[in-house]
Design a protein around this motif. Structure first.
Motif, short mmCIF file in Angstrom:
data_model
loop_
_atom_site.label_atom_id
_atom_site.label_comp_id
_atom_site.label_asym_id
_atom_site.label_seq_id
_atom_site.Cartn_x
_atom_site.Cartn_y
_atom_site.Cartn_z
N ARG A 47 0.82 -1.21 0.00
CA ARG A 47 0.00 0.00 0.00
C ARG A 47 0.85 1.27 0.00
O ARG A 47 0.32 2.37 -0.06
CB ARG A 47 -0.91 0.03 1.23
CG ARG A 47 -2.00 -1.01 1.22
CD ARG A 47 -3.18 -0.53 2.07
NE ARG A 47 -4.07 -1.63 2.40
CZ ARG A 47 -4.08 -2.24 3.60
NH1 ARG A 47 -3.28 -1.83 4.56
NH2 ARG A 47 -4.91 -3.23 3.81
N GLY A 63 -2.90 -13.80 -3.53
CA GLY A 63 -3.52 -15.11 -3.63
C GLY A 63 -3.47 -15.65 -5.06
O GLY A 63 -3.42 -16.85 -5.27
N TYR A 105 -5.59 -16.08 -7.25
CA TYR A 105 -6.63 -17.02 -7.65
C TYR A 105 -7.15 -16.67 -9.05
O TYR A 105 -7.72 -17.50 -9.74
CB TYR A 105 -7.78 -17.02 -6.64
CG TYR A 105 -7.39 -17.58 -5.29
CD1 TYR A 105 -6.88 -18.87 -5.18
CD2 TYR A 105 -7.53 -16.83 -4.13
CE1 TYR A 105 -6.52 -19.40 -3.95
CE2 TYR A 105 -7.17 -17.36 -2.90
CZ TYR A 105 -6.67 -18.63 -2.81
OH TYR A 105 -6.32 -19.16 -1.58
N VAL A 133 1.29 -20.72 0.90
CA VAL A 133 1.60 -20.12 2.20
C VAL A 133 3.10 -19.88 2.37
O VAL A 133 3.51 -19.18 3.30
CB VAL A 133 1.10 -20.94 3.40
CG1 VAL A 133 -0.42 -21.01 3.41
CG2 VAL A 133 1.69 -22.32 3.42
N ASP A 190 -8.27 -21.95 1.81
CA ASP A 190 -7.86 -20.70 1.17
C ASP A 190 -6.46 -20.36 1.68
O ASP A 190 -6.31 -19.69 2.71
CB ASP A 190 -8.86 -19.60 1.52
CG ASP A 190 -8.43 -18.23 1.00
OD1 ASP A 190 -7.36 -18.14 0.35
OD2 ASP A 190 -9.15 -17.26 1.25
N PRO A 191 -5.45 -20.87 1.00
CA PRO A 191 -4.09 -20.71 1.53
C PRO A 191 -3.63 -19.25 1.62
O PRO A 191 -2.82 -18.91 2.47
CB PRO A 191 -3.22 -21.50 0.55
CG PRO A 191 -4.04 -21.64 -0.69
CD PRO A 191 -5.47 -21.65 -0.23
N PHE A 192 -4.16 -18.40 0.77
CA PHE A 192 -3.78 -16.99 0.84
C PHE A 192 -4.23 -16.41 2.18
O PHE A 192 -3.46 -15.72 2.86
CB PHE A 192 -4.40 -16.23 -0.34
CG PHE A 192 -4.16 -14.75 -0.30
CD1 PHE A 192 -2.87 -14.23 -0.30
CD2 PHE A 192 -5.23 -13.86 -0.26
CE1 PHE A 192 -2.65 -12.86 -0.26
CE2 PHE A 192 -5.02 -12.50 -0.22
CZ PHE A 192 -3.73 -11.99 -0.22
N THR A 193 -5.46 -16.73 2.57
CA THR A 193 -5.93 -16.24 3.87
C THR A 193 -5.10 -16.82 5.00
O THR A 193 -4.80 -16.15 5.99
CB THR A 193 -7.43 -16.59 4.04
OG1 THR A 193 -8.15 -15.92 3.03
CG2 THR A 193 -7.95 -16.15 5.39
N LYS A 203 -1.98 -17.57 4.85
CA LYS A 203 -0.71 -16.81 4.87
C LYS A 203 -0.92 -15.50 5.63
O LYS A 203 -0.09 -15.11 6.46
CB LYS A 203 -0.28 -16.56 3.41
CG LYS A 203 0.78 -15.50 3.21
CD LYS A 203 2.15 -15.98 3.57
CE LYS A 203 3.21 -14.93 3.20
NZ LYS A 203 4.42 -15.12 3.98
N LEU A 204 -2.02 -14.82 5.37
CA LEU A 204 -2.31 -13.57 6.06
C LEU A 204 -2.47 -13.83 7.56
O LEU A 204 -2.00 -13.06 8.40
CB LEU A 204 -3.59 -12.93 5.52
CG LEU A 204 -3.67 -12.67 4.03
CD1 LEU A 204 -4.97 -11.96 3.68
CD2 LEU A 204 -2.49 -11.84 3.56
N ASP A 223 -6.61 -5.56 10.65
CA ASP A 223 -7.04 -4.66 9.56
C ASP A 223 -5.95 -4.56 8.49
O ASP A 223 -6.22 -4.58 7.30
CB ASP A 223 -7.37 -3.26 10.10
CG ASP A 223 -8.72 -3.22 10.82
OD1 ASP A 223 -9.48 -4.21 10.70
OD2 ASP A 223 -8.99 -2.21 11.50
N LYS A 224 -4.71 -4.43 8.97
CA LYS A 224 -3.59 -4.33 8.02
C LYS A 224 -3.56 -5.54 7.10
O LYS A 224 -3.29 -5.42 5.90
CB LYS A 224 -2.28 -4.22 8.80
CG LYS A 224 -1.03 -4.34 7.95
CD LYS A 224 0.24 -4.36 8.79
CE LYS A 224 1.41 -4.90 7.99
NZ LYS A 224 2.60 -5.13 8.82
N TRP A 225 -3.85 -6.70 7.65
CA TRP A 225 -3.82 -7.93 6.85
C TRP A 225 -5.18 -8.26 6.26
O TRP A 225 -5.38 -9.32 5.68
CB TRP A 225 -3.29 -9.10 7.70
CG TRP A 225 -1.85 -8.92 8.04
CD1 TRP A 225 -1.34 -8.42 9.21
CD2 TRP A 225 -0.71 -9.17 7.21
NE1 TRP A 225 0.03 -8.36 9.15
CE2 TRP A 225 0.45 -8.81 7.94
CE3 TRP A 225 -0.55 -9.67 5.90
CZ2 TRP A 225 1.74 -8.93 7.41
CZ3 TRP A 225 0.74 -9.78 5.38
CH2 TRP A 225 1.86 -9.41 6.14
N GLU A 226 -6.13 -7.31 6.43
CA GLU A 226 -7.46 -7.42 5.82
C GLU A 226 -8.18 -8.71 6.22
O GLU A 226 -8.76 -9.41 5.39
CB GLU A 226 -7.38 -7.26 4.29
CG GLU A 226 -6.83 -5.88 3.93
CD GLU A 226 -6.62 -5.67 2.43
OE1 GLU A 226 -7.42 -6.19 1.65
OE2 GLU A 226 -5.64 -4.99 2.07
#
Lengths: 229, 741
Positions: A35, A54, A56, B166, B249-252, B254-255, B340-343
């Motif tokens: 950001r 991600g 995706y 991840v 959901d590997p992206f989540t 990782k977050l 919040d930073k990592w949404e």
């Protein structure tokens, strides 16, 4: 040599490339968040491997439109060296800093292994410490590394010496057997027109220290150091 | 989100029949009625049924698990937490565990395996560790089974799809094929992480009034009743259970790893627990329960993915990538900023109370109000009847003579499903992210540096299920000993194990006898080898239509190498090095792959394990590696001596000229005697190394010299490495491409 690495939430090779940059330069690498709308003055910007947001959808498509990439584009326009590895390469193509695109591997499978490469151009800040035609081994780890571009673009890349690395077989021959992902013309890495931006699928930071079993990636970082100091 | 409101009086009335449909046996339901003191609500029934399921309560296995040694001076935290913790010096700890995701993977291999990886990662970073490596132990049905190819492809893609994203390298594992897994594959995933010893987080809640915080993904309807599903046998209609498999959901994830580790760097967290099996139910019950407290939850505050979810669904959902934390009061804003930073979602959903009750409110009504303690204190505990496995006959090598030359037999064996190269599998895993992998897949043990230090962690997964089936006690000991041996080969000091006990239906005495026998053998080996169990997981009811799997106590071993530059590989390194065999060879062919593949007999007693000899050989080899006396080391396992030599040759890309093996019998060449290592040494060091072995009481046999591009000196002529490689590397890719099995 001062450097920054761009960190997206799903980046996962930022530390690895920062270690390589820090070890050759002796300077701490700045970690820029996706950001961020500004960057410190640096000589090199690395866009690392991983899964930006991600991925995706199309790899790197969202990342290319992130706030920090606006700054990267501005700096690239000023001649700051930019290297994108793996997901970083995908992002640089999506951002328009490099031509072409990286699509799903021909095998449809993720592939992680050391591949054989031929150094195709040593006239750049990234490759000067290699010898022309040098046969090196560097690991890849990707599911979407199949480089494609339209014919006109390919003609220009080839004609202008902008192919940096090409996949080869174990004997150093550029052929289908040595192509891990189906990339057009066995292209593993390319430069922009001024050879100040490099995108490559193989991970030079994974062939950096002796315990990686192979240090063929190291010359890329020492090239940068020497050309920037 | 729609404003659907539910009310408790519109829910089905709980009956004995409904309880039975939730997997509660009549006496279990009676015990529940006694604890609750009235007819429970549907939500309460749901909570009881998952907490008292085999998966969450270990009701059949608890009495046996207690026999395993779990302590050592270097053990910081043994079984009972999310993962085990061991001291690795310099204020650092290794945190690790292995866990099964067998049933979901059989139903939906990609998501089943992917979420298996996600779940075990959370167990490890929940405790404050950054995950540094993943491993796995996979068992599939026989290759000719029509489902096997599909399961292999899906499971491998799922493990890779999750782990690669991840950013945790998948560095090792094992894969077997056997018809006993035709209806029930095994997917056991292991994660190893590194933490600071003064920054380890536990799940025990403390502090009345402290906020209960939910972070991570939203809650959906996926995975409801997953824990219950894993606690029953499969039947023909198991396909219909597909909706109980979670989606990853590997992206989540990782977050979530990054956000949790960032928050853990502060002192805002009192306790933390991932929402794994039985989701919000087990995490909230365990945290409050361990702290001896009560908990009030307001489910309206739970982030929800779907409209109109009922409290029952929210409490039983196994949606992935979610964590529950108790925070220090007043630190909510600071914590929320990080999420919040990592949404990621962040919601205060309740508070700790002092009344020892679990109270759940939603839409202005109370849906659950029960005492917490019985959910774990009164969980059923069964001393199930056991029936020992009858002893199998010892089979003499003379009963199983070579049917072809040694050369041709070796070549054929190297291309059989259980010995062929797994490259097709592990090249789909990112084994190098982190840039600290020193030895990746394809070695005896993986070796990953502890970032920024000279140290490295060695890790391996091992089990030989056909041994466990023939003799559970020997098989259990062998699994632990093989893990120990594999860690030794890279030079590491074996420190501790995690176990993943995969068995059939515990209500059958024969199966429970296998379980008890394996535990006995494992316990013996753990004690003699100073190799305690610090974490584990039990997966029972691995049966389909009444057919059980082979007893499979998969062992995940972790060891420490203080200086990673000491590490050696398992491939022949230098031409001219001398090959030595450490350990005693009696020629044990019972249960060997040779006997099965060549004579079609999966029979006999498995090889015994002499634990004292195992320890002597292990200490010897480790000492020699520390003294930089060895150039390569490989333990002998499936396929015995000849296969071990072939593997070293292929890995090192050097041939070997063997002496004294021409004319050897099948027992010597292919017997699977335990406690043996093949090592190579520089010619100048042979005398010193031989003396060291003799002094340590370890038999030593010189076998030949490294060099050339073939194995020579076996009966039947030279075996070119190129031919060996073609056969060894060819089977799995060919099979996956559709070649006949």
């Amino acid at each position: 040599m001062k450097s920054a690495v761009i960190v997206f939430p799903g980046s996962n090779c930022e530390r690895d490339i920062a270690v390589a940059l820090e070890q050759v330069s002796g300077h701490k690498t700045f970690h820029a968040w996706h950001r961020d709308t500004d960057l410190p003055e640096v000589d090199v910007i690395a866009v690392p491997g991983g899964f930006s947001y991600g991925d995706y959808l199309r790899c790197g498509a969202m990342a290319a439109n992130s706030p920090v990439m606006r700054v990267v584009k501005e700096r690239a326009a000023k001649g700051v060296k930019v290297i994108g590895v793996c997901n970083g390469f995908q992002i640089l193509t999506e951002a328009g800093l490099l031509p072409g695109a990286l699509i799903r591997n021909q095998s449809l499978k993720y592939i992680c292994k050391t591949v054989d490469l031929k150094v195709e151009n040593t006239d750049s800040a990234f490759t000067r410490n290699y010898t022309l035609g040098q046969h090196i081994g560097i690991p890849v780890g990707h599911g979407e590394g199949n480089y494609v571009a339209d014919e006109e673009t390919l003609k220009r890349l080839e004609g202008e010496g902008r192919v940096a690395f090409r996949y080869t077989d174990a004997d150093g021959v550029v052929n289908a057997a040595g192509n891990p992902n189906g990339a057009t013309n066995n292209i593993a890495g390319i430069f922009n027109e001024t050879r100040t931006v490099l995108g490559m699928m193989p991970h030079p930071e994974r062939a950096f220290d002796p315990q990686h079993g192979n240090t063929d990636g190291r010359a890329l970082f020492t090239s940068l150091l020497e050309s920037l100091s | 989100m729609s404003k659907t409101t539910h009310s408790p009086d519109k829910e089905p009335v709980v009956t004995a029949q409904l309880a039975a449909e939730h997997g509660l046996k009549p006496d279990e339901y009676a015990s529940m009625l006694e604890s609750v003191g009235r007819t429970p609500t549907l939500t309460e029934l749901g909570i009881y049924s998952v907490m008292w399921s085999e998966h969450c309560s270990y009701k059949s296995s608890r009495v046996w698990l207690k026999q395993l040694p779990t302590t050592a001076p270097w053990v910081i935290c043994g079984p009972g937490e999310n993962a085990g913790v061991i001291d690795i010096g310099d204020g650092q700890a290794a945190i690790f565990k292995m866990e099964s995701h067998n049933h979901p993977s059989f139903i939906e291999p990609y998501q089943g395996a992917a979420t298996g990886v996600g779940g075990i990662l959370r167990d490890v970073f929940t405790m404050g560790a950054r995950p540094v490596a993943n491993l796995n132990a996979l068992r599939f049905g026989e290759p000719s089974n029509p489902k096997t190819r599909h399961l292999v492809a899906g499971v491998v893609a799922g493990i890779g799809g999750y782990g690669n994203c991840v950013g945790v390298p998948t560095v090792g594992g094992e894969t077997n094929f056997h018809k006993a897994y035709n209806g029930n594959c095994l997917v056991n995933a292991m994660t190893v992480g590194v933490a600071q010893t003064d920054k380890i987080f536990y799940s025990k809640a403390a502090g009345v009034g402290k906020p209960v915080v939910y972070v991570g993904s939203k809650t959906g309807r996926d995975g409801i009743h997953g824990a219950t599903m894993s606690s029953a046998e499969f039947t023909e209609d198991s396909e219909a259970k597909r909706p109980t498999v979670q989606v990853g959901d590997p992206f989540t994830e990782k977050l979530l790893i990054e956000a949790c580790l960032e928050l853990m760097a502060t002192d805002a967290i009192v306790a933390i627990q991932d929402m794994g099996a039985a989701g919000l139910t087990s995490s909230s019950v365990e945290m409050a329960g361990k702290g001896g407290l009560g908990i009030d939850l307001d489910l309206d505050a739970v982030p929800q993915r779907e409209a109109g979810m009922t409290p029952y669904e929210i409490m039983l959902s196994e949606s992935q990538e979610r964590m529950l934390m108790i925070l220090e009061p007043g630190r909510e804003e600071e914590a929320k900023r990080i999420f919040d930073k990592w949404e990621l979602d962040f919601a205060v959903i309740g508070k700790l109370t002092d009344n020892g009750r679990m109270v759940i409110r939603m839409h202005g009504a109370t849906w659950c109000d029960v005492e917490l303690a019985p959910l774990f204190d009164k969980a059923p505990l069964y001393h199930r009847p056991t029936e020992p496995t009858p002893p199998q006959a010892e089979i003499a090598a003379s009963e199983a003579p070579l049917k072809a030359s040694a050369r041709d037999t070796l070549l054929a064996l190297m291309g059989t499903p259980d010995l062929a190269s797994r490259r097709w599998i592990w090249e789909q895993y990112d084994s190098q992210v982190g840039a600290d992998t020193v030895i990746g897949p394809g070695g005896d043990a993986a070796l990953v540096r502890v970032h920024g230090t000279p140290k490295a962690l060695a890790m391996t997964t091992d089990c030989t299920p056909r041994y466990c089936h023939a003799d559970p006690v020997r098989g259990g000991a062998q699994a632990v000993a093989e893990a120990y041996r594999n860690l030794i080969t890279v030079g590491a000091l074996p420190l501790a194990i995690t176990d993943n006990m995969n068995f059939g239906n515990p209500e059958k005495p024969r199966i429970m006898g296998q379980f008890a026998g394996c535990i006995e053998g494992m316990a013996d080996a753990c004690r003699v080898l100073d190799f305690p169990v610090v974490s584990g997981n039990v997966s029972l009811y691995n049966e389909t239509n009444g057919e059980g799997i082979l007893p499979t106590p998969a062992i995940g071993g972790v060891g420490l190498l203080k200086d990673s530059t000491l590490a050696i590989g398992s491939g022949f390194k230098n031409a001219g090095d001398v090959v030595l065999l450490f350990g005693d060879t009696k020629g044990h062919v019972g249960q060997s792959l040779y006997l099965r593949e060549v004579h079609g007999r999966e029979e006999g007693a498995p090889p015994p394990v002499d634990l004292a000899a195992e320890r002597r050989a292990g200490d010897l080899v480790r000492g020699l590696i520390e003294g930089r006396r060895l150039t390569a080391c490989h333990d002998l396992a499936d396929g015995g001596l000849a296969v071990g030599l072939a593997e070293m040759a292929l890995r090192g890309k050097h041939g070997v000229a063997l002496t004294g093996l021409d004319g050897a019998d099948a027992g010597l060449l292919f017997g699977e005697d335990q406690g043996r290592y093949l090592v190579t040494v520089a010619a100048a060091d042979v005398a010193a190394v031989t003396d060291a072995a003799t002094a340590a009481g370890v038999p030593v046999t010189p076998l030949g010299t490294v060099g050339g591009d073939a194995l020579t000196g076996l009966g039947g002529g030279a075996l070119a490495l190129a031919d060996l490689r073609t056969v060894h590397e060819g089977w799995l890719p060919g099979y996956m491409a559709g070649d006949a099995a």
